[in-house]
Design an enzyme around this catalytic site. Structure first.
Site, short mmCIF file in Angstrom:
data_model
loop_
_atom_site.label_atom_id
_atom_site.label_comp_id
_atom_site.label_asym_id
_atom_site.label_seq_id
_atom_site.Cartn_x
_atom_site.Cartn_y
_atom_site.Cartn_z
NE ARG A 119 40.18 35.05 105.95
CZ ARG A 119 39.83 34.63 104.73
NH1 ARG A 119 38.97 35.34 104.02
NH2 ARG A 119 40.34 33.54 104.24
CE LYS A 141 53.73 48.10 119.44
NZ LYS A 141 55.04 48.18 120.13
CD GLU A 183 55.07 50.41 130.12
OE1 GLU A 183 55.33 51.44 129.46
OE2 GLU A 183 55.40 49.27 129.76
CE LYS A 225 50.58 52.68 123.42
NZ LYS A 225 50.67 51.40 124.11
CD GLU A 235 56.90 49.42 117.39
OE1 GLU A 235 56.34 49.67 118.47
OE2 GLU A 235 57.58 48.39 117.21
NE ARG A 239 52.26 51.75 118.68
CZ ARG A 239 51.04 51.25 118.61
NH1 ARG A 239 50.28 51.50 117.57
NH2 ARG A 239 50.56 50.51 119.58
CG ASN A 243 58.75 49.39 121.86
OD1 ASN A 243 58.05 48.59 122.48
ND2 ASN A 243 58.48 49.74 120.61
CG HIS A 246 59.21 48.20 126.41
ND1 HIS A 246 59.22 49.43 127.04
CD2 HIS A 246 57.97 47.68 126.61
CE1 HIS A 246 58.03 49.64 127.60
NE2 HIS A 246 57.27 48.59 127.36
CG HIS A 250 60.07 42.97 125.68
ND1 HIS A 250 59.61 43.38 124.46
CD2 HIS A 250 59.11 43.34 126.58
CE1 HIS A 250 58.43 43.96 124.60
NE2 HIS A 250 58.11 43.95 125.87
CG HIS A 263 55.73 44.61 130.76
ND1 HIS A 263 56.69 44.27 129.83
CD2 HIS A 263 55.23 45.82 130.35
CE1 HIS A 263 56.76 45.22 128.91
NE2 HIS A 263 55.89 46.16 129.20
#
Length: 360
Positions: A119, A141, A183, A225, A235, A239, A243, A246, A250, A263
């Site tokens: 956890r 993330k 990026e 960032k 997010e 936030r 992206n 993206h 993606h 990427h």
């Protein structure tokens, strides 16, 4: 030569350490680890270069490592399960520390391991690629991929610290370095348009990987960032601006198969597609800003157009599965004429298809 960027989040703050020689900084490592158990996750491309330096710093603690295959296709449930098996077999405790030594794939996977093992346990991100230094190692993330889409399984889990040793970039292949620049350039489109002329002015120094210029670019990217993440750590709103490119990117990665394009390559093309879509929606007055970005991407040999044989209908279907979407609408981050970007819902699919079909 080093800089520290603070990331205030969830009632605490963690530091991004940026500089050279950080992997050999005994005091820094001791302050972050103490006598805790340590489990290092790296890949078979990075480990040969940089694992020995980390092992030397960990010689006095209970330490174990796991080496995974390199590549986006290995950010998978299978690797996640294998790492969990190793940690349980080694009786790793929840008050131990996971160290992610590698690029974005290692950082995302190791972060998800740390978020879920018993956890949750601490993680220190040690990014060894430019992309990971300026993006994936910062902000908490974590994720693994699913055949239906990238990063579909994950959690938010902020690191104890980020150690970005610029020396690791000396062994980074040119294609990987260029992917990281996508990026970096992204931040110049989101909210920091003054960053764009700086990047244009220093492009040759960046291509040569001059240490001072690299440190300035990494620190400025991380500051951008950190500012956004501190206001929206999970997010829920702003936030999502991070992206930019993206939603398209993606989808490109999913359609071509994980690992076919890096990427950052997919993000570069995604940013150009976002500009085309913004032009069609009247958010940009003409193609002058897009052409400026294309020139900068070209300087780093980044792709700015889709492969000719890619299935556009399938691309749109992949975009409909994007995590940022609300209801059945595709959510985009699009640049505007004011010098920043916006989160935009309700974009007609016909306009998206039109942008995808444009080949100039």
């Amino acid at each position: 030569m080093r800089r520290i960027v603070e990331v205030p989040v969830d009632g605490r703050s963690y530091s991004i350490h940026i500089g050279t020689g950080l992997l050999q900084d005994t005091c820094l490592w001791q302050s972050l680890i103490g006598n805790a158990q340590v489990f290092v996750i790296s890949d078979d491309q990075v480990a040969g270069h940089w694992l020995p330096a980390v092992q030397q710093m960990l010689s006095a603690v209970d330490y174990e490592h796991y080496i995974m295959p390199a590549g986006e296709q290995h950010k998978s449930l299978e690797q996640f399960s294998r790492i969990m098996d190793r940690m349980m077999a080694g009786k790793r405790r929840r008050n131990g520390v996971v160290i992610a030594l590698g690029g974005g794939v290692v950082g995302d996977l190791a972060g998800f391991v740390a978020a879920t093992y018993q956890r949750g346990c601490a993680i220190i991100q040690v990014p060894t690629t430019l992309l990971a230094m300026v993006d994936s190692s910062v902000g908490g993330k974590t994720a693994i991929n699913h055949p239906a889409g990238k990063n579909m399984i994950g959690a938010f889990h902020h690191p104890r610290a980020v150690i970005a040793d610029l020396q690791t970039l000396t062994t980074l292949p040119a294609r990987e370095f260029a992917a990281g620049m996508a990026e970096v350039i992204k931040y110049a489109v989101i909210k920091d348009r003054e960053f764009l002329p700086w990047l244009e002015q220093h492009r040759e120094a960046l291509i040569r990987r001059e240490p001072q210029v690299l440190m300035d670019a990494v620190a400025r990217s991380c500051e951008n960032k950190a500012n956004i993440v501190s206001r929206d750590p999970t997010e829920q709103g702003e936030r999502a601006l991070l992206n930019l490119g993206h939603t398209f990117g993606h989808a490109i990665e999913t359609e071509l198969g994980y690992g076919s394009w890096l990427h950052g390559e997919a993000v570069a093309t995604g940013i150009i597609l976002a500009c085309k879509l913004a032009e069609r929606l009247g958010r940009l007055p003409d193609d002058s800003f897009r052409c400026r970005l294309q020139s900068l991407f070209n300087a780093f040999d980044l792709p700015v157009a889709l492969p000719d044989d890619i299935d556009l209908t399938r691309l749109i279907e992949h975009m409909k599965l994007d995590k940022k979407n609300q209801r059945d609408e595709i959510r985009f981050v699009l640049p505007n004429a004011n010098g920043d970007s916006d989160i935009v819902d309700g974009v007609p699919v016909a306009a998206v298809l039109d942008a995808l079909q444009q080949r100039d």
